[in-house]
Design a protein around this motif. Structure first.
Motif, PDB file in Angstrom:
ATOM      1  N   ARG A  32      35.818  98.130   9.201  1.00  0.00           N
ATOM      2  CA  ARG A  32      35.213  97.107   8.906  1.00  0.00           C
ATOM      3  C   ARG A  32      33.894  97.009   8.697  1.00  0.00           C
ATOM      4  NH1 ARG A  32      38.884  93.295  12.881  1.00  0.00           N
ATOM      5  NH2 ARG A  32      40.710  93.482  11.648  1.00  0.00           N
ATOM      6  N   ARG A  33      32.828  97.602   9.495  1.00  0.00           N
ATOM      7  CA  ARG A  33      31.447  97.802   9.358  1.00  0.00           C
ATOM      8  C   ARG A  33      31.307  98.830   8.127  1.00  0.00           C
ATOM      9  NH1 ARG A  33      31.381  98.160  15.395  1.00  0.00           N
ATOM     10  NH2 ARG A  33      31.365 100.370  14.984  1.00  0.00           N
ATOM     11  N   PHE A  34      32.162  99.990   8.147  1.00  0.00           N
ATOM     12  CA  PHE A  34      31.806 100.782   7.187  1.00  0.00           C
ATOM     13  C   PHE A  34      32.221 100.041   5.705  1.00  0.00           C
ATOM     14  CE2 PHE A  34      33.911 103.497   3.826  1.00  0.00           C
ATOM     15  CZ  PHE A  34      32.959 104.411   3.584  1.00  0.00           C
ATOM     16  N   ALA A  35      33.141  99.220   5.647  1.00  0.00           N
ATOM     17  CA  ALA A  35      33.390  98.604   4.374  1.00  0.00           C
ATOM     18  C   ALA A  35      32.280  97.481   3.936  1.00  0.00           C
ATOM     19  CB  ALA A  35      34.838  97.558   4.424  1.00  0.00           C
ATOM     20  N   LEU A  36      31.836  96.948   5.136  1.00  0.00           N
ATOM     21  CA  LEU A  36      30.799  95.959   4.803  1.00  0.00           C
ATOM     22  C   LEU A  36      29.539  96.665   4.249  1.00  0.00           C
ATOM     23  CD1 LEU A  36      29.675  93.004   5.025  1.00  0.00           C
ATOM     24  CD2 LEU A  36      29.053  93.715   7.424  1.00  0.00           C
ATOM     25  N   GLN A  37      29.171  97.739   4.862  1.00  0.00           N
ATOM     26  CA  GLN A  37      28.103  98.651   4.393  1.00  0.00           C
ATOM     27  C   GLN A  37      28.087  99.132   2.835  1.00  0.00           C
ATOM     28  OE1 GLN A  37      27.813 101.469   7.587  1.00  0.00           O
ATOM     29  NE2 GLN A  37      26.794 100.366   8.874  1.00  0.00           N
ATOM     30  N   ALA A  38      29.593  99.462   2.851  1.00  0.00           N
ATOM     31  CA  ALA A  38      29.830 100.022   1.275  1.00  0.00           C
ATOM     32  C   ALA A  38      29.485  98.812   0.541  1.00  0.00           C
ATOM     33  CB  ALA A  38      31.284 100.438   1.153  1.00  0.00           C
ATOM     34  N   GLU A  39      29.921  97.632   0.658  1.00  0.00           N
ATOM     35  CA  GLU A  39      29.580  96.380  -0.270  1.00  0.00           C
ATOM     36  C   GLU A  39      28.495  96.304  -0.600  1.00  0.00           C
ATOM     37  OE1 GLU A  39      30.704  93.816  -2.848  1.00  0.00           O
ATOM     38  OE2 GLU A  39      32.284  95.182  -1.881  1.00  0.00           O
ATOM     39  N   VAL A  40      27.404  96.229   0.652  1.00  0.00           N
ATOM     40  CA  VAL A  40      26.181  95.944   0.377  1.00  0.00           C
ATOM     41  C   VAL A  40      25.417  97.130  -0.281  1.00  0.00           C
ATOM     42  CG1 VAL A  40      23.925  95.955   1.857  1.00  0.00           C
ATOM     43  CG2 VAL A  40      25.865  94.673   2.684  1.00  0.00           C
ATOM     44  N   ALA A  41      25.986  98.381  -0.175  1.00  0.00           N
ATOM     45  CA  ALA A  41      25.263  99.434  -0.893  1.00  0.00           C
ATOM     46  C   ALA A  41      25.733  99.374  -2.345  1.00  0.00           C
ATOM     47  CB  ALA A  41      25.786 100.749  -0.396  1.00  0.00           C
ATOM     48  N   ALA A  53      22.674 106.687  -7.119  1.00  0.00           N
ATOM     49  CA  ALA A  53      23.890 105.832  -6.872  1.00  0.00           C
ATOM     50  C   ALA A  53      25.227 106.723  -6.635  1.00  0.00           C
ATOM     51  CB  ALA A  53      24.237 104.804  -7.792  1.00  0.00           C
ATOM     52  N   ALA A  54      25.225 107.912  -7.409  1.00  0.00           N
ATOM     53  CA  ALA A  54      26.589 108.744  -7.561  1.00  0.00           C
ATOM     54  C   ALA A  54      26.319 109.602  -6.263  1.00  0.00           C
ATOM     55  CB  ALA A  54      26.251 109.681  -8.631  1.00  0.00           C
ATOM     56  N   ALA A  55      25.009 109.817  -5.789  1.00  0.00           N
ATOM     57  CA  ALA A  55      25.066 110.684  -4.283  1.00  0.00           C
ATOM     58  C   ALA A  55      25.583 109.715  -3.198  1.00  0.00           C
ATOM     59  CB  ALA A  55      23.670 111.137  -4.017  1.00  0.00           C
ATOM     60  N   GLU A  56      24.984 108.550  -3.188  1.00  0.00           N
ATOM     61  CA  GLU A  56      25.429 107.725  -2.147  1.00  0.00           C
ATOM     62  C   GLU A  56      26.998 107.453  -2.165  1.00  0.00           C
ATOM     63  OE1 GLU A  56      22.831 104.043  -2.072  1.00  0.00           O
ATOM     64  OE2 GLU A  56      21.208 105.152  -2.073  1.00  0.00           O
ATOM     65  N   GLU A  57      27.580 107.010  -3.347  1.00  0.00           N
ATOM     66  CA  GLU A  57      29.110 106.933  -3.666  1.00  0.00           C
ATOM     67  C   GLU A  57      29.974 108.153  -2.797  1.00  0.00           C
ATOM     68  OE1 GLU A  57      32.570 104.851  -4.262  1.00  0.00           O
ATOM     69  OE2 GLU A  57      30.325 104.067  -4.497  1.00  0.00           O
ATOM     70  N   ALA A  58      29.376 109.354  -3.155  1.00  0.00           N
ATOM     71  CA  ALA A  58      29.819 110.573  -2.771  1.00  0.00           C
ATOM     72  C   ALA A  58      30.124 110.786  -1.021  1.00  0.00           C
ATOM     73  CB  ALA A  58      29.308 111.716  -3.391  1.00  0.00           C
ATOM     74  N   GLU A  59      28.689 109.996  -0.806  1.00  0.00           N
ATOM     75  CA  GLU A  59      28.442 110.097   0.818  1.00  0.00           C
ATOM     76  C   GLU A  59      29.683 109.046   1.383  1.00  0.00           C
ATOM     77  OE1 GLU A  59      27.963 111.350   4.476  1.00  0.00           O
ATOM     78  OE2 GLU A  59      27.161 112.267   2.672  1.00  0.00           O
ATOM     79  N   ARG A  60      29.505 107.941   0.737  1.00  0.00           N
ATOM     80  CA  ARG A  60      30.375 106.880   1.184  1.00  0.00           C
ATOM     81  C   ARG A  60      32.058 107.271   1.024  1.00  0.00           C
ATOM     82  NH1 ARG A  60      26.882 103.490  -1.337  1.00  0.00           N
ATOM     83  NH2 ARG A  60      28.392 103.403  -3.195  1.00  0.00           N
ATOM     84  N   ARG A  61      32.543 108.049   0.089  1.00  0.00           N
ATOM     85  CA  ARG A  61      33.810 108.448   0.013  1.00  0.00           C
ATOM     86  C   ARG A  61      34.217 109.569   1.171  1.00  0.00           C
ATOM     87  NH1 ARG A  61      35.478 108.923  -6.076  1.00  0.00           N
ATOM     88  NH2 ARG A  61      34.724 106.622  -6.693  1.00  0.00           N
ATOM     89  N   LYS A  62      33.034 110.416   1.491  1.00  0.00           N
ATOM     90  CA  LYS A  62      33.268 111.371   2.451  1.00  0.00           C
ATOM     91  C   LYS A  62      33.541 110.705   3.980  1.00  0.00           C
ATOM     92  CE  LYS A  62      31.011 115.368   4.611  1.00  0.00           C
ATOM     93  NZ  LYS A  62      29.695 116.239   4.581  1.00  0.00           N
ATOM     94  N   GLN A  63      32.770 109.626   4.005  1.00  0.00           N
ATOM     95  CA  GLN A  63      32.898 109.258   5.441  1.00  0.00           C
ATOM     96  C   GLN A  63      34.217 108.286   5.320  1.00  0.00           C
ATOM     97  OE1 GLN A  63      29.530 106.447   5.399  1.00  0.00           O
ATOM     98  NE2 GLN A  63      28.123 108.017   6.321  1.00  0.00           N
TER      99      GLN A  63
END
Length: 128
Positions: A32-41, A53-63
């Motif tokens: 839930r925390r991850f989903a909230l952080q992803a939405e804010v990002a 943005a692409a680098a951050e999205e890749a990191e979020r997908r990895k997490q």
């Protein structure tokens, strides 16, 4: 001696079920925390350049994949423990299941453990 060993076995399974359930609840909170952080990002992406943005999205997908892998491991352990619980419970007389059902539960958990070992061995070979 057999009754003591069966009671110890069932106690270990119950404690493992409790631990796995607590881990699953903790993982759900992390998700839930991850989903909230992803939405804010994602909302902040508009302010940053496309490369960042692409680098951050890749990191979020990895997490996200790591969280899903953890969930799969915990759920597998829960299922294994839930199936294994009935073996000592039946032998202690706490349940009255057919021997065929007990054998099927044992074979299922053995197959699940074999798959886990096979994946682990395959990953070790791939790294070498």
């Amino acid at each position: 001696m057999t009754r003591i060993s069966l009671k110890s076995w069932i106690l270990g399974i119950v404690l493992s079920l409790i631990s796995s359930t607590a881990s699953l609840v903790n993982l759900r909170a992390q998700s839930r925390r991850f989903a909230l952080q992803a939405e804010v990002a994602r909302r902040e992406v508009k302010e940053k350049g496309p490369d960042a943005a692409a680098a951050e999205e890749a990191e979020r997908r990895k997490q996200g994949r790591a969280l899903l892998a953890q969930r799969q491991t915990i759920m597998s352990q829960l299922v294994t423990d839930a199936f294994d619980f009935w073996i000592p419970a039946n032998n202690l007389g706490y349940s009255n299941l057919n021997e065929g059902i007990i054998g099927l539960l044992g074979a299922t958990t053995s197959y699940m453990a074999l798959q886990k070992s096979w994946r682990k061995a395959g990953a070790a070979i791939a790294k070498a």
